[in-house]
Every structure is written in structure tokens, then in C-alpha cells.
Motif scaffolding. Sequence first.
Motif, short mmCIF file in Angstrom:
data_model
loop_
_atom_site.label_atom_id
_atom_site.label_comp_id
_atom_site.label_asym_id
_atom_site.label_seq_id
_atom_site.Cartn_x
_atom_site.Cartn_y
_atom_site.Cartn_z
N ASP A 156 -11.60 3.34 -5.15
CA ASP A 156 -12.09 4.29 -5.91
C ASP A 156 -11.14 5.43 -6.27
OD1 ASP A 156 -14.35 2.72 -6.03
OD2 ASP A 156 -15.60 3.67 -4.50
N GLY A 157 -11.39 5.91 -7.44
CA GLY A 157 -10.45 7.03 -7.71
C GLY A 157 -9.13 6.90 -8.36
N VAL A 158 -8.80 5.46 -8.33
CA VAL A 158 -7.54 5.34 -8.81
C VAL A 158 -7.29 4.60 -9.88
CG1 VAL A 158 -5.16 4.29 -8.14
CG2 VAL A 158 -6.62 5.35 -6.44
N ALA A 162 -9.32 -0.37 -9.22
CA ALA A 162 -8.06 -0.55 -8.30
C ALA A 162 -8.45 -1.34 -6.95
CB ALA A 162 -7.33 0.59 -7.92
N SER A 164 -7.04 -2.60 -3.25
CA SER A 164 -5.57 -2.27 -2.04
C SER A 164 -5.99 -3.34 -1.02
CB SER A 164 -6.14 -0.93 -1.35
OG SER A 164 -5.28 -0.80 -0.44
N ALA A 187 -3.52 -1.09 -9.49
CA ALA A 187 -4.43 -0.44 -10.34
C ALA A 187 -4.38 -0.63 -11.95
CB ALA A 187 -4.25 1.21 -10.03
N THR A 189 -5.25 0.99 -15.66
CA THR A 189 -5.67 2.22 -16.33
C THR A 189 -5.46 2.14 -17.83
OG1 THR A 189 -5.16 4.61 -16.76
CG2 THR A 189 -3.44 3.26 -15.86
N GLU A 219 -1.89 4.01 -0.75
CA GLU A 219 -2.90 4.28 -1.75
C GLU A 219 -2.75 6.16 -2.40
OE1 GLU A 219 -6.50 4.05 0.40
OE2 GLU A 219 -6.41 1.90 0.28
N LYS A 220 -2.08 7.06 -1.70
CA LYS A 220 -1.69 8.21 -2.13
C LYS A 220 -0.75 8.15 -3.14
CE LYS A 220 0.56 12.38 -0.58
NZ LYS A 220 0.92 13.12 0.41
N LYS A 223 -2.29 6.49 -6.35
CA LYS A 223 -3.03 7.44 -7.05
C LYS A 223 -2.18 8.32 -7.94
CE LYS A 223 -6.93 10.69 -6.56
NZ LYS A 223 -7.65 11.49 -5.43
N GLU A 224 -1.03 8.87 -7.51
CA GLU A 224 -0.27 9.77 -8.25
C GLU A 224 0.27 9.13 -9.45
OE1 GLU A 224 3.58 12.31 -6.99
OE2 GLU A 224 1.85 12.75 -5.53
N ALA A 227 -1.95 8.44 -12.21
CA ALA A 227 -2.30 9.79 -13.04
C ALA A 227 -1.20 9.97 -13.69
CB ALA A 227 -2.57 10.72 -11.98
#
Length: 230
Positions: A156-158, A162, A164, A187, A189, A219-220, A223-224, A227
Motif C-alpha cells: 500500500d501507499g506506492v 503495487a 513487493s 507499482a 501509477t 520499498e522506500k 515509493k519515491e 511519486a
Amino acid sequence: MHRNAKRVVVRTLACAAVPVLLVAGCSSGSGGEDSAKSAKSSAAPTTSAPPSPAPVKFTTLPDPCETLTKKTVKAVVPGAKTGKNLGSKDADGYGTCLWSGLDDFQYRALTVSLKRFDSDVTLGSGGQRAAKYAGQQVAAVSQDTANKNVKDTPLDGVGDQATSIAFETEKKSGKKAEEYRGQRVVAVTGNVVVTVDYEGAGFETGKTPKADEIREDAEKAAKEAAAAVK
């Protein structure tokens, strides 16, 4: 006298009937031509505009090497200097950047790949095509027989959605084999798929990195990178 009178009456009626038949014949022929013209007119094909592809959210892609900050790269890939853009003939459709580094016998490698899809009236919308490609990217990890202990989980949040995927693999360097831990994050988008591949190993006296460490860093980065697609 009576017979002659009857003959005159019959002749008179017969002559009177001829114009009526001629008129009826002409009326029938005229109506047939009008009907044929009307049928041809109604059967004429009508032209319509061809269907247009659905609009997409993104029409360009960022430079993949600029999707991560220097701070993130330094934390995730110790020893890495700058990212290597692997190049693409279609920079607005596809791009990949690679970072790799060795720090105190700890090896890390990270790639960020971006792939954008346009809508196609026969293949589907850009979003549908992106989702299909993302599924293929996820499945490819388990389909690779070199990978073991494969485990995928929703993330969640990506992006919009997404997945993993954690795995382990072994690579040979000369006669020696090294154990690697890897993580792929896929992911979606909009109409773009962001794929992050991250792996680590401990060389010489270095220890194999922990699975949680590899997963968190991958995952970090994902996410970046997701975005950064705007």
C-alpha cells in the motif's frame, strides 16, 4: 333490332375499359420506380468517425536517474556515486537507471525502470495495458528458476497499486558462489509501471544482508520513484 342493340352495348363497354387499364398500368409502374428509389436511399451506408483512444494520465516520463534523491541513493546503495542511465530510443516510453556500490564488503545494486503505455483501440487503455504488464513483471520473478523462496505481498501507499516480491538467489564468481537476497517492487501509477529491482550480498567477510533490510530499502526507493512520475 334487339341483337344489334346488345352488340353495340358490349362494344361500347369494351372500348370504355381500355383507358382504365392503361391508366392502371401507368400508375403501377410509377409507384414501383418511387419505391425502388426510396429503398436505395434508405439502404445507402452512413459514415461515422472511427473510435478514438482513451486519454492517458501521463504523456512523458522523468529521467529514471532523477527519480531518487542523492540522500536516498546514499542510504540504499552505500558506495554508489552516480546512476548509470541505460538509455532508450524512446525516452518518453521507457527508461532505466542503475546504481551499484561496494562498501566494507557489502554489495548493493538498485535499478529503477519506468515504462509508459498509450491507449490503443484494439489493445485497451493505457491503464489497462500498464496493469497487464505489471502482472507480467511480478510473475517473472517466480518463473525464473534461479530464484528460490519467492514471496510476494501487496504493498500500500506506492502508486495506484503495487506488489513487493522477495526472493533469494545464488550467483557464481569464478569458483565461489555468493548468496544474494533480492526484492522487486512493481507499482502502477496511471498508465506507467515503475519496477524497482534491489539486491544485496556480503563478499569476503561480509554477511548476507537480512531480508527485512532489503525489503525496506527496496520499498522506500519504489515509493519515491513512483511519486516522481508526474
